[in-house]
Design a protein around this motif. Structure first.
Motif, PDB file in Angstrom:
ATOM      1  N   LEU A  33      41.171  39.279  39.305  1.00 21.04           N
ATOM      2  CA  LEU A  33      41.384  40.399  39.616  1.00 21.04           C
ATOM      3  C   LEU A  33      40.553  40.952  40.429  1.00 21.04           C
ATOM      4  CD1 LEU A  33      43.585  42.708  38.459  1.00 21.04           C
ATOM      5  CD2 LEU A  33      41.778  42.846  36.635  1.00 21.04           C
ATOM      6  N   SER A  36      41.151  40.005  44.142  1.00 20.68           N
ATOM      7  CA  SER A  36      42.399  40.596  44.480  1.00 20.68           C
ATOM      8  C   SER A  36      42.140  42.103  44.870  1.00 20.68           C
ATOM      9  CB  SER A  36      43.405  40.731  43.534  1.00 20.68           C
ATOM     10  OG  SER A  36      44.039  39.124  43.449  1.00 20.68           O
ATOM     11  N   TYR A  37      41.376  42.756  43.915  1.00 24.59           N
ATOM     12  CA  TYR A  37      40.906  44.276  44.162  1.00 24.59           C
ATOM     13  C   TYR A  37      40.201  44.508  45.742  1.00 24.59           C
ATOM     14  CZ  TYR A  37      39.184  49.014  43.876  1.00 24.59           C
ATOM     15  OH  TYR A  37      38.883  50.116  43.992  1.00 24.59           O
ATOM     16  N   SER A  40      42.152  43.884  48.593  1.00 25.59           N
ATOM     17  CA  SER A  40      42.948  45.131  48.878  1.00 25.59           C
ATOM     18  C   SER A  40      42.325  46.329  49.398  1.00 25.59           C
ATOM     19  CB  SER A  40      43.433  45.772  47.724  1.00 25.59           C
ATOM     20  OG  SER A  40      42.726  46.500  46.695  1.00 25.59           O
ATOM     21  N   ARG A  52      46.815  38.769  53.607  1.00 25.22           N
ATOM     22  CA  ARG A  52      45.523  38.741  53.028  1.00 25.22           C
ATOM     23  C   ARG A  52      44.923  37.320  52.816  1.00 25.22           C
ATOM     24  NH1 ARG A  52      46.685  41.994  47.672  1.00 25.22           N
ATOM     25  NH2 ARG A  52      44.460  41.579  47.095  1.00 25.22           N
ATOM     26  N   GLY A  56      41.720  35.467  45.482  1.00 31.20           N
ATOM     27  CA  GLY A  56      42.294  35.306  44.051  1.00 31.20           C
ATOM     28  C   GLY A  56      43.040  34.243  43.420  1.00 31.20           C
ATOM     29  N   LYS A  79      46.466  38.263  36.367  1.00 26.82           N
ATOM     30  CA  LYS A  79      46.127  38.942  37.535  1.00 26.82           C
ATOM     31  C   LYS A  79      47.369  39.766  38.164  1.00 26.82           C
ATOM     32  CE  LYS A  79      46.337  36.566  41.756  1.00 26.82           C
ATOM     33  NZ  LYS A  79      46.783  36.994  42.925  1.00 26.82           N
ATOM     34  N   SER A  83      46.867  43.799  38.350  1.00 28.73           N
ATOM     35  CA  SER A  83      46.618  44.132  39.689  1.00 28.73           C
ATOM     36  C   SER A  83      47.663  45.214  40.078  1.00 28.73           C
ATOM     37  CB  SER A  83      47.035  42.911  40.661  1.00 28.73           C
ATOM     38  OG  SER A  83      45.963  42.046  40.751  1.00 28.73           O
ATOM     39  N   GLY A  88      48.163  48.610  42.106  1.00 30.98           N
ATOM     40  CA  GLY A  88      49.495  48.228  42.871  1.00 30.98           C
ATOM     41  C   GLY A  88      50.669  49.222  42.596  1.00 30.98           C
ATOM     42  N   SER A  92      54.920  45.691  44.625  1.00 27.96           N
ATOM     43  CA  SER A  92      53.807  45.046  44.756  1.00 27.96           C
ATOM     44  C   SER A  92      53.897  43.881  43.519  1.00 27.96           C
ATOM     45  CB  SER A  92      52.406  45.564  44.930  1.00 27.96           C
ATOM     46  OG  SER A  92      52.011  46.135  43.483  1.00 27.96           O
ATOM     47  N   ALA A  96      54.086  39.848  44.305  1.00 29.11           N
ATOM     48  CA  ALA A  96      52.988  39.136  43.739  1.00 29.11           C
ATOM     49  C   ALA A  96      53.792  38.081  42.922  1.00 29.11           C
ATOM     50  CB  ALA A  96      51.869  39.948  43.132  1.00 29.11           C
TER      51      ALA A  96
END
Length: 181
Positions: A33, A36-37, A40, A52, A56, A79, A83, A88, A92, A96
């Protein structure tokens, strides 16, 4: 130092407690997580929207390698859902979830095959993750021409999947003693 409660199984193999397994999976999900953040916040400077690194996903691969498919699916679901909820959108979430499911499926199918390294698993997972996202975009927009977008994204997936695979491999040897096998 002391490593926590250990049970002796019928085969004489030592198994860590389910609580330890749960905590390690929660740490992997938290790492996924956070990565991933952070990704972003810093989009890749490429002319490919949505591209990307996917670091993650290295945490999902680690869960698969250390614990198995069920735990990896739990890390992935955590996740993906958190996310989307935290930073998101419902859209998204769709991208994902489909990409992640295809990615995990590929990595799981390759798991345990002696000729495929974690880097190879990660590359396959990244390429299929990108394929899933292109399929979602094509379905949502009803624009089949978006399928052409898979070529550059697939190539990028080879590179980013390789990077995530190297990261997972570097972490794997350090985490194996914690898994309790």
């Amino acid at each position: 130092g002391r490593r926590g409660p250990v049970k002796e199984g019928g085969s004489g193999m030592r198994e860590r407690s389910p609580v330890r397994r749960l905590v390690l999976c929660a740490l992997l999900a938290s790492g996924a997580l956070v990565l991933s953040y952070v990704e972003s916040l810093f989009p890749l400077p490429l002319p490919l929207p949505g591209a990307r690194l996917g670091l993650g996903n290295a945490m999902v691969l680690l869960a698969l390698l250390l614990f198995g498919l069920r735990e990896a699916a739990g890390v992935l679901a955590t996740k993906v859902l958190l996310s989307a909820l935290l930073f998101g959108t419902p859209l998204s979430l769709a991208y994902a979830a489909v990409g992640g499911a295809l990615s995990l499926s590929a990595m799981a199918l390759l798991n345990g095959r002696g000729s495929v390294t974690p880097i190879g698993q990660s590359v396959a997972g990244a390429v299929l993750h990108n394929a899933g996202q292109v399929l979602v975009a094509t379905a949502i927009t009803a624009t089949p021409e978006l399928l052409y977008y898979f070529t550059p994204l697939g190539l990028l997936g080879v590179l980013t999947g390789g990077l995530s695979g190297v990261a997972a491999k570097l972490c794997l040897d350090r985490l194996r003693p914690l898994q309790g096998r």
